[in-house]
Design an enzyme around this catalytic site. Structure first.
Site, mmCIF file in Angstrom:
data_model
loop_
_atom_site.group_PDB
_atom_site.id
_atom_site.type_symbol
_atom_site.label_atom_id
_atom_site.label_comp_id
_atom_site.label_asym_id
_atom_site.label_seq_id
_atom_site.Cartn_x
_atom_site.Cartn_y
_atom_site.Cartn_z
ATOM 1 N N ARG A 226 0.818 -1.210 0.000
ATOM 2 C CA ARG A 226 0.000 0.000 0.000
ATOM 3 C C ARG A 226 0.858 1.269 0.000
ATOM 4 N NH1 ARG A 226 -4.301 -1.200 -1.202
ATOM 5 N NH2 ARG A 226 -5.358 -2.125 0.566
ATOM 6 N N LYS B 45 -30.240 5.931 28.133
ATOM 7 C CA LYS B 45 -31.370 5.264 28.804
ATOM 8 C C LYS B 45 -32.607 6.160 28.897
ATOM 9 C CE LYS B 45 -28.689 2.088 31.601
ATOM 10 N NZ LYS B 45 -28.241 1.663 32.919
ATOM 11 N N ASN C 47 -33.587 0.346 29.741
ATOM 12 C CA ASN C 47 -32.288 -0.274 29.454
ATOM 13 C C ASN C 47 -32.417 -1.464 28.520
ATOM 14 O OD1 ASN C 47 -33.257 -2.305 31.157
ATOM 15 N ND2 ASN C 47 -31.225 -2.727 31.978
ATOM 16 N N ASP D 214 -32.784 -2.939 35.115
ATOM 17 C CA ASP D 214 -31.848 -2.488 36.161
ATOM 18 C C ASP D 214 -32.535 -2.532 37.523
ATOM 19 O OD1 ASP D 214 -29.732 -1.943 34.504
ATOM 20 O OD2 ASP D 214 -30.240 0.172 34.233
ATOM 21 N N ALA E 43 -28.369 10.524 40.417
ATOM 22 C CA ALA E 43 -29.757 10.747 39.997
ATOM 23 C C ALA E 43 -29.909 10.491 38.499
ATOM 24 C CB ALA E 43 -30.165 12.178 40.335
ATOM 25 N N ALA F 127 -29.392 4.746 36.536
ATOM 26 C CA ALA F 127 -29.313 3.725 37.585
ATOM 27 C C ALA F 127 -29.878 4.274 38.899
ATOM 28 C CB ALA F 127 -27.870 3.267 37.766
ATOM 29 N N ALA G 51 -23.207 0.198 42.348
ATOM 30 C CA ALA G 51 -23.577 -0.184 40.967
ATOM 31 C C ALA G 51 -22.333 -0.400 40.113
ATOM 32 C CB ALA G 51 -24.462 0.884 40.343
HETATM 33 P P1 NAP Z 1 -25.981 8.404 34.171
HETATM 34 O O1 NAP Z 1 -27.435 8.338 33.825
HETATM 35 O O2 NAP Z 1 -25.076 9.117 33.258
HETATM 36 O O3 NAP Z 1 -25.883 9.069 35.638
HETATM 37 C C1 NAP Z 1 -24.649 9.298 36.230
HETATM 38 C C2 NAP Z 1 -24.837 9.834 37.657
HETATM 39 O O4 NAP Z 1 -23.543 9.843 38.262
HETATM 40 C C3 NAP Z 1 -25.370 11.244 37.725
HETATM 41 O O5 NAP Z 1 -26.165 11.377 38.876
HETATM 42 C C4 NAP Z 1 -24.093 12.090 37.842
HETATM 43 O O6 NAP Z 1 -24.265 13.286 38.550
HETATM 44 C C5 NAP Z 1 -23.234 11.186 38.685
HETATM 45 N N1 NAP Z 1 -21.813 11.393 38.459
HETATM 46 C C6 NAP Z 1 -21.120 11.083 37.352
HETATM 47 N N2 NAP Z 1 -19.818 11.371 37.532
HETATM 48 C C7 NAP Z 1 -19.706 11.887 38.780
HETATM 49 C C8 NAP Z 1 -18.612 12.382 39.543
HETATM 50 N N3 NAP Z 1 -17.377 12.402 39.057
HETATM 51 N N4 NAP Z 1 -18.853 12.823 40.796
HETATM 52 C C9 NAP Z 1 -20.095 12.794 41.309
HETATM 53 N N5 NAP Z 1 -21.179 12.343 40.633
HETATM 54 C C10 NAP Z 1 -20.977 11.893 39.379
HETATM 55 O O7 NAP Z 1 -25.374 6.952 34.351
HETATM 56 P P2 NAP Z 1 -26.111 5.606 34.839
HETATM 57 O O8 NAP Z 1 -26.627 4.864 33.665
HETATM 58 O O9 NAP Z 1 -27.023 5.930 35.934
HETATM 59 O O10 NAP Z 1 -24.848 4.751 35.364
HETATM 60 C C11 NAP Z 1 -24.146 5.160 36.522
HETATM 61 C C12 NAP Z 1 -23.183 4.078 36.966
HETATM 62 O O11 NAP Z 1 -23.887 2.891 37.270
HETATM 63 C C13 NAP Z 1 -22.136 3.691 35.915
HETATM 64 O O12 NAP Z 1 -20.923 3.462 36.568
HETATM 65 C C14 NAP Z 1 -22.666 2.406 35.359
HETATM 66 O O13 NAP Z 1 -21.633 1.569 34.856
HETATM 67 C C15 NAP Z 1 -23.312 1.799 36.572
HETATM 68 N N6 NAP Z 1 -24.360 0.848 36.198
HETATM 69 C C16 NAP Z 1 -24.222 -0.423 36.632
HETATM 70 C C17 NAP Z 1 -25.167 -1.353 36.298
HETATM 71 C C18 NAP Z 1 -25.005 -2.767 36.782
HETATM 72 O O14 NAP Z 1 -25.608 -3.663 36.201
HETATM 73 N N7 NAP Z 1 -24.243 -2.980 37.828
HETATM 74 C C19 NAP Z 1 -26.280 -1.007 35.546
HETATM 75 C C20 NAP Z 1 -26.414 0.329 35.149
HETATM 76 C C21 NAP Z 1 -25.444 1.252 35.482
HETATM 77 P P3 NAP Z 1 -24.738 14.641 37.798
HETATM 78 O O15 NAP Z 1 -26.238 14.599 37.808
HETATM 79 O O16 NAP Z 1 -24.179 15.722 38.651
HETATM 80 O O17 NAP Z 1 -24.157 14.608 36.417
#
Ligand code: NAP
Length: 589
Positions: free
Chosen positions: A132, A365, A386, A402, A440, A443, A527
């Site tokens: 190439r 989501k 989800n 979830d 909030a 999840a 989570a």
């Molecule tokens: P999301 O809708 O984006 O919500 C994220 C949340 O985390 C918001 O409340 C956000 O606050 C807060 N946040 C993010 N970064 C932060 C930081 N550095 N300091 C303080 N607060 C912070 O995400 P999600 O879908 O809910 O997922 C959240 C977590 O749960 C992820 O780690 C994901 O992998 C995990 N999860 C796990 C499962 C499981 O099966 N175990 C399933 C779903 C999700 P703000 O409102 O201030 O932005």
């Protein structure tokens, strides 16, 4: 096993029965096109491709045209001929069908000295020889003449395929006229490193490549968004109908699905690297993943497509879990990562019945609630979907697994920690407890809603206080800032659920709450499940709390999704066995 909102169905007796049941549930009203695209217009008049492209859209039944299976080709990219030869042997050991010799990668390449070694018989794999030039994305910087001579020598030495760029194909064809060995196939290739043009432009390009006398057409474009890949699939289908062998791939992470799903649409070949770090182009999967994870040999026209929609999504382990689960029940389906920027646009581009179901993760989501035609009442209350399933009538139905996954994991964790006491299965161990949710988002909403449903008194703490207030108002509880939370200790025996990504790989030293503050909690759930034991859980355990891992939620929400996808119950032990065998702790749901 978490309960699901659909009726329980007895397990299928065999893979055939599994497939039949799915087909009956998901039979489309009329056999639709493999993809729904806007109609295309004609290519260069008179060319075979022009005839193909004059058909409006993709003709029904196109997917059923018999064709050879898509080959898996491993690019050999070593700098030294001896190492490149070793790569060929390694590609054969992986189960590849073809190895590509990237001559432009060799330092100090001397064709007459090195090619006889690289192409020595007996060869373990058919060889595709590519030299190439820099102007087409390669590393060769010299004149065309010595390059052409090397490619002609490769032909003489028995290379099964030689690749030449469209821009110089006519010149090369004149040179090889009458000299090309019969067993050598000429691939004429075109690479677009900026975008993926319209189907009309792509159709014209196919016609232009065919006009050079190519045995195989190769078009590689670049995705700026995942919907670009749909146009390449359409071109593959047209070529398949006209029996034009074509390699059609779309580069970069938004084009990733083109590399996995091309067998469904009749692509001649797909590339898979020898190992991570040896890709010949960014976002190329490994050959081992193509063969073992995505089961590419089994992908055909009738394969159903499922996947996880997210951004980012590349590190998700859901494909491992769901592909293995499909395999374990003998179901003809593949589960892929969809890197999606705009959910509505994605769902409208991939609207065929073959795209049968989706998992949904960050940040889609909440948008998924708006994009579904129908939403399960629980998911609507939570405000997050989800799981999306395409019904037989084409309508998209959204669910939230979830909620059940997390709450049942916490309940079982509490019950297991009190194993010596009699278990009361009629009352939730969450009833009456103070349940603090950090976060909030999707999840957070699921956990808050679920805990409230179980009779807990729910408190929301979030970085953005306005979002905490919004969710707390919905749930009917107080809202806190993260600073407030540090000194929040109204009573003993509280339950804490972290639903933020704090502490997630690679930020494993971060934690949402100090160890001192953790002393107020009897139960702590995280989570985050990458790593399985987060700093939060480790410190909570050190404080004497009962801890519940997010991995348990991950497994349970995935089981719920699988049941929605299949419309039948999942074998709990088998699924759990697959989930527990996921060794690398960099999972995402
Ligand atoms: P999301 O809708 O984006 O919500 C994220 C949340 O985390 C918001 O409340 C956000 O606050 C807060 N946040 C993010 N970064 C932060 C930081 N550095 N300091 C303080 N607060 C912070 O995400 P999600 O879908 O809910 O997922 C959240 C977590 O749960 C992820 O780690 C994901 O992998 C995990 N999860 C796990 C499962 C499981 O099966 N175990 C399933 C779903 C999700 P703000 O409102 O201030 O932005």
């Amino acid at each position: 096993m978490p309960s699901c909102t659909h009726a329980r169905i007895p397990p299928a007796a065999s893979p055939e029965e599994t497939q039949q049941r799915f087909e009956i549930r998901h039979q489309p009203k009329a056999q639709a096109n493999p993809l729904r695209f806007p109609p295309t217009t004609a290519a260069t008049p008179g060319s075979p491709m022009a005839t193909a492209m004059s058909v409006s859209g993709v003709a029904p039944g196109a997917a059923a045209v018999a064709r050879p299976r898509t080959l898996v080709c491993v690019p050999a990219t070593a700098r030294a001929p001896r190492e490149m030869a070793a790569e060929l042997a390694a590609a054969a050991a992986l189960g590849a069908d073809v190895a590509e010799l990237r001559l432009d990668r060799l330092a100090r390449f001397a064709p007459r000295r090195d090619l006889p070694v690289l192409l020595a018989e007996p060869r373990q794999l058919p060889a595709l020889v590519t030299y190439r030039p820099k102007w087409e994305g390669g590393e060769y910087e010299g004149d065309d003449e010595p390059r052409f001579e090397a490619l002609m020598l490769a032909m003489e030495l028995g290379a099964e395929y030689v690749d030449i760029e469209l821009k110089v194909a006519d010149k090369f064809m004149k040179l090889v006229s009458g000299k090309k060995p019969e067993n050598c196939k000429l691939i004429v290739s075109s690479h677009n490193f900026e975008n993926t043009p319209s189907t009309e432009v792509l159709g014209n390009l196919v016609a232009q490549i065919q006009a050079t006398g190519a045995d195989i057409v190769k078009i590689v474009t670049t995705a700026t968004e995942i919907v670009d890949v749909a146009r390449m699939f359409q071109i593959l289908v047209h070529c398949q109908e006209k029996k034009v062998p074509i390699i059609g791939l779309v580069m970069n992470d938004r084009g990733f699905i083109s590399r996995i799903l091309c067998p469904k649409y009749g692509g001649y070949l797909t590339f898979g690297s020898l190992e991570k770090g040896k890709e010949s182009t960014p976002a190329q999967p490994t050959a081992a993943d193509l063969i073992n994870l995505y089961n590419i040999r089994q992908i055909g026209p009738n394969t159903k497509v499922f996947g996880i929609i997210g951004k980012p999504v590349g590190h998700s382990k859901s494909p491992i879990l769901h592909n293995e689960a499909f395999r374990s029940v003998g179901f003809n389906a593949v589960y892929v990562p969809f890197l999606v920027d705009d959910l509505a646009k994605f769902l409208s581009a991939y609207s065929s019945p073959d795209f049968a179901g989706f998992s949904c993760t960050i940040p889609h989501k909440e948008a998924a609630v708006r994009c579904c035609d129908e939403v399960d009442p629980i998911a609507r209350d939570i405000g997050a979907v989800n799981t999306i399933v395409r019904r037989p009538d084409g309508k998209l139905v959204g669910y939230n697994t979830d909620y059940v996954g997390a709450i049942s994991a916490i309940e079982d964790g509490i019950r297991a920690s009190a194993a010596s006491q009699p278990t009361d299965l009629t009352t939730s161990p969450l009833a009456g407890r103070l349940f603090v949710v950090i976060g909030a988002g999707g999840a957070g909403k699921a956990l808050a809603y679920g805990a409230k449903e179980k009779g807990a008194r729910v408190v929301i703490a979030n970085r953005t206080f306005a979002r905490a207030q919004e969710l707390a108002n919905l749930i009917g509880g107080p809202a806190l800032t993260l600073v407030d939370l540090e000194n929040y200790h109204p009573e003993e025996g509280m339950i804490l659920a972290n639903t933020t990504a704090i502490g997630m790989h690679p930020n494993v030293n971060e934690t949402p709450l100090s160890k001192q503050a953790l002393k107020s909690y009897a139960v702590v759930f995280d989570a985050v499940y990458t790593p399985k034991e987060t700093r939060l859980l480790r410190e909570a355990a050190e404080c004497g709390a009962t801890v519940v891992s997010g991995l348990e939620m991950f497994i349970r929400q995935a089981m719920g999704q699988f049941e929605h996808f299949m419309g039948m119950p999942v074998n709990d032990d088998k699924f759990r066995g697959i989930a527990n065998s996921l060794d690398n702790p960099t999972l995402t749901s």
